[in-house]
Design a protein around this motif. Sequence first.
Motif, PDB file in Angstrom:
ATOM      1  N   GLY A 180       0.828  -1.207   0.000  1.00 17.95           N
ATOM      2  CA  GLY A 180       0.000   0.000   0.000  1.00 17.95           C
ATOM      3  C   GLY A 180       0.859   1.252   0.000  1.00 17.95           C
ATOM      4  O   GLY A 180       2.000   1.237  -0.446  1.00 17.95           O
ATOM      5  N   GLY A 181       0.279   2.346   0.491  1.00 14.07           N
ATOM      6  CA  GLY A 181       1.020   3.604   0.550  1.00 14.07           C
ATOM      7  C   GLY A 181       1.124   4.295  -0.806  1.00 14.07           C
ATOM      8  O   GLY A 181       1.885   5.240  -0.982  1.00 14.07           O
ATOM      9  N   GLY A 182       0.373   3.837  -1.786  1.00 10.91           N
ATOM     10  CA  GLY A 182       0.483   4.317  -3.169  1.00 10.91           C
ATOM     11  C   GLY A 182       0.552   3.091  -4.063  1.00 10.91           C
ATOM     12  O   GLY A 182      -0.060   2.068  -3.779  1.00 10.91           O
ATOM     13  N   ASP A 183       1.310   3.189  -5.143  1.00 14.04           N
ATOM     14  CA  ASP A 183       1.458   2.049  -6.059  1.00 14.04           C
ATOM     15  C   ASP A 183       0.103   1.594  -6.592  1.00 14.04           C
ATOM     16  O   ASP A 183      -0.754   2.398  -6.894  1.00 14.04           O
ATOM     17  CB  ASP A 183       2.195   0.880  -5.382  1.00 14.04           C
ATOM     18  CG  ASP A 183       3.710   1.034  -5.388  1.00 14.04           C
ATOM     19  OD1 ASP A 183       4.199   1.961  -6.030  1.00 14.04           O
ATOM     20  OD2 ASP A 183       4.393   0.233  -4.737  1.00 14.04           O
ATOM     21  N   CYS A 184      -0.082   0.283  -6.691  1.00 17.20           N
ATOM     22  CA  CYS A 184      -1.258  -0.283  -7.355  1.00 17.20           C
ATOM     23  C   CYS A 184      -2.355  -0.668  -6.374  1.00 17.20           C
ATOM     24  O   CYS A 184      -2.085  -1.086  -5.254  1.00 17.20           O
ATOM     25  CB  CYS A 184      -0.870  -1.527  -8.144  1.00 17.20           C
ATOM     26  SG  CYS A 184       0.137  -1.164  -9.590  1.00 17.20           S
ATOM     27  N   GLY A 185      -3.582  -0.548  -6.856  1.00 18.64           N
ATOM     28  CA  GLY A 185      -4.726  -1.163  -6.207  1.00 18.64           C
ATOM     29  C   GLY A 185      -5.275  -2.209  -7.148  1.00 18.64           C
ATOM     30  O   GLY A 185      -5.047  -2.156  -8.365  1.00 18.64           O
ATOM     31  N   ILE A 186      -6.010  -3.166  -6.599  1.00 17.45           N
ATOM     32  CA  ILE A 186      -6.542  -4.254  -7.410  1.00 17.45           C
ATOM     33  C   ILE A 186      -8.026  -4.408  -7.102  1.00 17.45           C
ATOM     34  O   ILE A 186      -8.449  -4.258  -5.949  1.00 17.45           O
ATOM     35  CB  ILE A 186      -5.753  -5.554  -7.138  1.00 17.45           C
ATOM     36  CG1 ILE A 186      -6.149  -6.648  -8.121  1.00 17.45           C
ATOM     37  CG2 ILE A 186      -5.880  -6.025  -5.702  1.00 17.45           C
ATOM     38  CD1 ILE A 186      -5.144  -7.797  -8.169  1.00 17.45           C
ATOM     39  N   ALA A 187      -8.807  -4.644  -8.144  1.00 19.24           N
ATOM     40  CA  ALA A 187     -10.242  -4.826  -7.961  1.00 19.24           C
ATOM     41  C   ALA A 187     -10.696  -6.087  -8.681  1.00 19.24           C
ATOM     42  O   ALA A 187     -10.109  -6.488  -9.693  1.00 19.24           O
ATOM     43  CB  ALA A 187     -11.004  -3.610  -8.494  1.00 19.24           C
ATOM     44  N   PHE A 188     -11.733  -6.698  -8.138  1.00 20.04           N
ATOM     45  CA  PHE A 188     -12.317  -7.905  -8.730  1.00 20.04           C
ATOM     46  C   PHE A 188     -13.754  -7.563  -9.087  1.00 20.04           C
ATOM     47  O   PHE A 188     -14.537  -7.152  -8.232  1.00 20.04           O
ATOM     48  CB  PHE A 188     -12.250  -9.067  -7.735  1.00 20.04           C
ATOM     49  CG  PHE A 188     -10.841  -9.439  -7.399  1.00 20.04           C
ATOM     50  CD1 PHE A 188     -10.183 -10.441  -8.100  1.00 20.04           C
ATOM     51  CD2 PHE A 188     -10.140  -8.760  -6.405  1.00 20.04           C
ATOM     52  CE1 PHE A 188      -8.861 -10.764  -7.812  1.00 20.04           C
ATOM     53  CE2 PHE A 188      -8.821  -9.065  -6.108  1.00 20.04           C
ATOM     54  CZ  PHE A 188      -8.183 -10.077  -6.818  1.00 20.04           C
ATOM     55  N   MET A 189     -14.082  -7.746 -10.370  1.00 19.57           N
ATOM     56  CA  MET A 189     -15.392  -7.334 -10.875  1.00 19.57           C
ATOM     57  C   MET A 189     -16.151  -8.544 -11.420  1.00 19.57           C
ATOM     58  O   MET A 189     -15.562  -9.461 -11.987  1.00 19.57           O
ATOM     59  CB  MET A 189     -15.220  -6.273 -11.967  1.00 19.57           C
ATOM     60  CG  MET A 189     -14.395  -5.057 -11.530  1.00 19.57           C
ATOM     61  SD  MET A 189     -15.008  -4.238 -10.030  1.00 19.57           S
ATOM     62  CE  MET A 189     -16.531  -3.526 -10.650  1.00 19.57           C
ATOM     63  N   PRO A 190     -17.510  -8.520 -11.262  1.00 15.87           N
ATOM     64  CA  PRO A 190     -18.305  -9.704 -11.605  1.00 15.87           C
ATOM     65  C   PRO A 190     -18.620  -9.859 -13.088  1.00 15.87           C
ATOM     66  O   PRO A 190     -19.245 -10.839 -13.479  1.00 15.87           O
ATOM     67  CB  PRO A 190     -19.590  -9.501 -10.793  1.00 15.87           C
ATOM     68  CG  PRO A 190     -19.698  -8.030 -10.620  1.00 15.87           C
ATOM     69  CD  PRO A 190     -18.306  -7.496 -10.569  1.00 15.87           C
TER      70      PRO A 190
END
Length: 369
Positions: free
Chosen positions: A322-332
């Motif tokens: 965390g702290g920046g960089d990438c986020g990840i999401a899971f979508m249906p």
Amino acid sequence: MSKTSLTIKVPGKLMIAGEFAVLEPHHKLVVMAVNRFVYATIEESHENFLTLENFNLNHITWDYENSNINVHANDDRIRFAKDAMTIALNFLEENSITTGGFSLKVKSELDDISGVKYGLGSSAAVVTSIIAAILKKYLPNPSASLIFKLAAISHVKTQGNGSGADVAASSYGGMLKYASFQAEWLKEMYRNANSLMELLEENWSYLSVHPVSLPENVHICIGWTGNPASTAKLVDKVLKLKQNNTSQFGQFLDDSAKAVTHFYQGMQQNDIDLLLSGVKKNRQALSTVGNNANVDIETPLLGKLCDLAEQFGGAGKPSGAGGGDCGIAFMPSKEKAKDLFRAWEAAGIKPLDIELYGTGASTISSSYH
């Protein structure tokens, strides 16, 4: 007939669930290999050369004496490559395999062309690429497990800490449910072992690596929020909480374990709601431990990334420290994923064209004479 030139491709990684907790014995993390790569080319040569293209370090000479690599350059950025070469050659030496001279060239495409770092695990992938290139040149079909263990030894020797999940993603590819070998255990064993073979044959009792797969209709979205974060600093701050407030840290470990279990069971049972609940629980666990440790794991923009994912029927969380960089999401669904990408762009989050990559360290070209 010998292979005179060999190029190896090694994927980078993204952490999916279980960050920070994986540093503790038997706590699980889910990590995935991604379709951004480090390439290592090894070629027979009368002189020994090392080139690290991304650091603009070209044709540096090196030699191997008394079981140690000496690189003739005074640049601290060579440490990971030097230790990886040493470990690989030590292993071959222990098995009475002589290599002769070779040149080694390493090139990373894990970061953006502009030099932006996305947090895809560059040092681990570089180490894995070097180990894999040397082994694949001089051994018939080295296993992913051998490449992983030697790369893990090398990475911990240089860095001194880490879970090794990034090394596992680069070595095995795909999506993995992973428990760390424990860096302190590995350092101690390496110091005390009489040989690499002895350490390789040891029971790595904390380690587990199992391939897993997502339900077909779940779509992964990865967004870049800027501000490359220092994983080491964030980890140090979270681990201080372990010393300062054992009950808060213990609660985090419990919360993380529940989240990873939900996520994993959702994958196994093809239950998207359960999987998304695991992602949300993990987001909450990371946010709480960040607040308790006084460290910004979920930055405002990462928070926006996650909130938008939930608005469109999915779930998101920071990836890695965390702290920046990438986020990840899971979508249906694919449509929801496209909607999310548009919303991210409008919010100043850069969608990345990064996908799961199913193969670990692999040969992409070789020439003979």
